[in-house]
Design an enzyme around this catalytic site. Structure first.
Site, mmCIF file in Angstrom:
data_model
loop_
_atom_site.group_PDB
_atom_site.id
_atom_site.type_symbol
_atom_site.label_atom_id
_atom_site.label_comp_id
_atom_site.label_asym_id
_atom_site.label_seq_id
_atom_site.Cartn_x
_atom_site.Cartn_y
_atom_site.Cartn_z
ATOM 1 C CG ASP A 159 -1.736 1.227 1.393
ATOM 2 O OD1 ASP A 159 -1.945 1.918 0.382
ATOM 3 O OD2 ASP A 159 -2.166 1.511 2.536
ATOM 4 C CG ASN B 17 -3.020 5.436 -1.231
ATOM 5 O OD1 ASN B 17 -3.033 4.296 -0.771
ATOM 6 N ND2 ASN B 17 -3.979 5.915 -2.002
ATOM 7 C CG ASP C 145 -5.983 3.226 0.394
ATOM 8 O OD1 ASP C 145 -5.068 2.374 0.503
ATOM 9 O OD2 ASP C 145 -6.629 3.400 -0.669
ATOM 10 C CG ASP D 102 -1.403 1.497 -3.732
ATOM 11 O OD1 ASP D 102 -0.193 1.387 -4.015
ATOM 12 O OD2 ASP D 102 -1.808 2.015 -2.653
ATOM 13 C CG ASP E 10 -7.039 -12.559 -13.607
ATOM 14 O OD1 ASP E 10 -7.769 -13.282 -14.303
ATOM 15 O OD2 ASP E 10 -6.604 -12.894 -12.485
ATOM 16 C CG ASP F 195 -11.601 -15.688 -13.794
ATOM 17 O OD1 ASP F 195 -10.881 -15.986 -12.839
ATOM 18 O OD2 ASP F 195 -12.837 -15.546 -13.713
ATOM 19 C CD GLU G 98 -9.533 -20.284 -12.486
ATOM 20 O OE1 GLU G 98 -9.598 -20.493 -11.282
ATOM 21 O OE2 GLU G 98 -10.236 -19.418 -13.054
ATOM 22 C CG HIS H 52 -6.668 -15.304 -6.256
ATOM 23 N ND1 HIS H 52 -6.125 -16.015 -7.297
ATOM 24 C CD2 HIS H 52 -7.917 -14.983 -6.635
ATOM 25 C CE1 HIS H 52 -7.014 -16.120 -8.268
ATOM 26 N NE2 HIS H 52 -8.115 -15.499 -7.889
ATOM 27 C CG ASP H 53 -9.406 -18.500 -6.544
ATOM 28 O OD1 ASP H 53 -9.873 -17.461 -6.038
ATOM 29 O OD2 ASP H 53 -9.351 -18.692 -7.771
HETATM 30 C C1 GLC Z 1 -11.709 -17.637 -10.786
HETATM 31 C C2 GLC Z 1 -10.931 -16.702 -9.900
HETATM 32 C C3 GLC Z 1 -11.694 -16.494 -8.620
HETATM 33 C C4 GLC Z 1 -13.017 -15.869 -8.953
HETATM 34 C C5 GLC Z 1 -13.786 -16.669 -9.998
HETATM 35 C C6 GLC Z 1 -14.858 -15.845 -10.611
HETATM 36 O O1 GLC Z 1 -11.824 -18.902 -10.255
HETATM 37 O O2 GLC Z 1 -9.635 -17.193 -9.714
HETATM 38 O O3 GLC Z 1 -10.999 -15.693 -7.714
HETATM 39 O O4 GLC Z 1 -13.791 -15.750 -7.795
HETATM 40 O O5 GLC Z 1 -12.959 -17.097 -11.071
HETATM 41 O O6 GLC Z 1 -14.338 -14.854 -11.443
HETATM 42 CA CA CA Z 2 -3.533 2.123 -1.264
#
Ligand code: GLC
Ligand code: CA
Length: 559
Positions: free
Chosen positions: A22, A24, A26, A30, A99, A198, A256, A319-320
């Site tokens: 981050d 700034n 908040d 970013d 993405d 995605d 993916e 991240h999933d």
């Molecule tokens: C993919 C992404 C996930 C998202 C889903 C819907 O699986 O990696 O984070 O919630 O698609 O876009």
């Molecule tokens: Ca920020």
């Protein structure tokens, strides 16, 4: 048309921008924060960043619900910041993958606003509707509840495989497809290095009025992603996207793919025929029982396809998915050992290695203490659904402590100052309290750290082609705790032995493995590395036996 960049040589680092850095105060990571860490990433040795979505979004699914593909989420900065990121990353020898989320838009995208207003609106057909107010089927969405949502003004339901704020696009609509291609070219012309697609293999929908086989939940909804995935028409879409977009650019593409097996995957990626460079599959991360035996079974299935020109993206977390060292390793007693063993696996299996931010320092799952600490929509909806099923709060909290996507979304632990050096403000998601010990500052100057081990693995891929191009074969299959494979390419032979357990493993008759004289070979042993010893000392050879300590991993490359 042949691909110009040598994408096979890439090492990809995934950035989840909200949690990275981050600039700034908040509390939200970013783009300027990312720019400030490019030297860190160059020092690590990666050459590609996959940037989770930074487009305009109401953040129902933290950016995976896009309201404008041509603008930047104000949480993350401006288009000028994005341009700066593109030019700065080039200077560091790093290309950026955007993405690409085009299975659905946000319900706040201009297209959907128009689409829902009137059946005769041009944009109505950009989305997928029921014929009347009846729901066509009882499918359950990825985020609980029906995939259908009533739109009162037209008296129809629209399809959403994810949240109701993520209406699915209709890939049968020609104009919609063209608008997507135009948008993709716009980003490539700007200088992005490619795309991570995605959930691409659910673009083409099956017959919406047939019912999906599967087991219904307590509300009567059936969840069966196999039904949505790899339907007729998907290859035609991907081939067209390749022809219209990818093939005209020097770009890297990774898709993916939900519910995909090796036989299907190869059609998307095979050398000259496939539309994409590589895919992510879910067969390891989604194993119910994550035993070594089951992991080996999956690898055994995929390896023949890899040897025939397939290409994987090697990952155990993103991240999933919760942190790999907590799920597949032992983040308590063997944190460093198991983090480096899992890294060894991701870097030596056939395919491209992916590092999810924080993995390079062994970041772990978070011990969430209360429901209010969760942010993720999948978790929030899941909590509601389990409560409806009558589960008690203890059960639910424990369940999501283990499974919540928020585990991997806690802020990156840069140093041991307030908020782990992630922000001067209040972080949008709590920082994992173990940041005082696990942080980048502690590791970048320590030549016996997880971070420096990653650097070593990255440099290995540059030195030995067998890691990139070698054929693979599982060996020592019967050893319960061991994942072991041999790879060969030209005059190089590589052996990888991974003792994925808290126990010692004895391998009998190692004479069958490599030449007895290891002096001329390259050896990387994680335990020796972490203790700063000469590599050869780490392998205990007793007569004809090799003794592997808990979580010991060994790479031997014969030249
Ligand atoms: C993919 C992404 C996930 C998202 C889903 C819907 O699986 O990696 O984070 O919630 O698609 O876009
Ligand atoms: Ca920020």
């Amino acid at each position: 048309m042949s691909k110009k960049i040598d994408w096979k040589d890439s090492v990809v680092y995934q950035i989840y921008p909200r949690s990275f850095s981050d600039s700034n105060s908040d509390g939200i990571g970013d783009i300027k924060g990312i720019i400030s860490k490019l030297s860190y990433l160059e020092n690590l040795g990666i050459n590609v960043i996959w940037l989770s979505p930074v487009y305009s979004s109401p953040n129902d699914d933290n950016g995976y619900d896009i309201s404008d593909y041509y603008n930047i989420n104000t949480d993350f900065g401006t288009m000028a910041d994005m341009d700066e990121l593109l030019s700065e990353s080039k200077k560091h020898g790093i290309r950026i993958l955007m993405d690409l989320v085009v299975n659905h838009t946000s319900d706040e995208h201009e297209w959907f606003k128009q689409a829902k207003s009137d059946k005769n609106n041009k944009y109505h057909d950009y989305y997928i509707w029921s014929k009347d107010e009846q729901k066509p089927n009882n499918w359950r969405s990825f985020f609980q509840g029906s995939v259908w949502e009533l739109n009162k003004s037209t008296n129809e339901n629209y399809l959403h495989l994810f949240s109701k704020k993520q209406p699915d696009l209709n890939w049968e609509n020609r104009e919609m497809r063209n608008e997507i291609y135009t948008m993709m070219k716009w980003w490539l012309d700007k200088g992005v290095g490619g795309f991570r697609l995605d959930v691409f293999n659910v673009y083409a929908k099956p017959d919406l009025y047939s019912s999906a086989p599967g087991i219904a939940d307590s509300n009567g909804f059936v969840f069966n992603p196999g039904h949505y995935a790899n339907n007729d028409g998907i290859h035609e879409i991907m081939q067209e996207m390749n022809e219209e977009v990818f093939s005209n650019y020097d770009c890297l593409t990774v898709g993916e793919a939900v519910e995909i097996n090796p036989t299907e995957a190869i059609n998307y990626v095979q050398s000259d025929k496939g539309a994409l460079n590589m895919v992510f599959h879910f067969e390891i991360v989604s194993l119910e029982d994550k035993s070594t035996k089951n992991m080996k079974k999956v690898l055994k299935n995929w390896i023949p396809v890899m040897n025939k020109g397939g290409w994987n993206s090697n990952y155990l977390s993103n991240h999933d998915n919760p942190r790999q060292v907590s799920v597949f390793g032992n983040d308590d007693k063997y944190l460093k050992e198991s983090a480096t063993l899992l890294a060894t696996m991701n870097f030596t299996l056939p395919g491209t290695p992916y590092i999810y931010q924080g993995e390079e320092i062994g970041m772990t799952n978070m011990l969430f203490n209360s429901f209010s600490q969760f942010n993720d929509i999948e978790t929030i909806n899941g909590i509601k659904s389990l409560r409806n099923q009558g589960k008690d709060d203890d059960f639910i909290l424990n369940y999501f402590r283990e499974k919540s996507r928020d585990n991997s979304r806690t802020p990156i632990q840069w140093d041991n100052s307030l908020n782990a050096g992630f922000t001067d403000g209040k972080p949008w998601l709590d920082v994992n309290p173990n940041y005082t010990e696990i942080n980048t500052e502690n590791q970048i100057h320590d030549d016996k750290s997880i971070f420096t081990y990653y650097q070593e693995l990255i440099s290995l891929r540059k030195q030995f082609s067998v890691l990139t191009h070698g054929d693979s074969k599982i060996i020592l299959e019967k050893e319960e705790d061991l994942i072991a494979y041999k790879r060969t390419y030209k005059n190089e032979t590589m052996y990888v032995l991974l003792n994925r357990s808290d126990n010692e493993t004895v391998i009998k008759s190692h004479a069958n493995l490599w030449n007895n004289n290891l002096d001329d070979s390259y050896i990387l042993d994680n335990l020796s590395f972490l203790s700063g010893n000469n590599s050869l000392d780490g392998i205990v050879v007793k007569g004809d036996e090799i003794l592997l300590k808990p979580w010991q991993s060994i790479i031997v490359i014969e030249k």
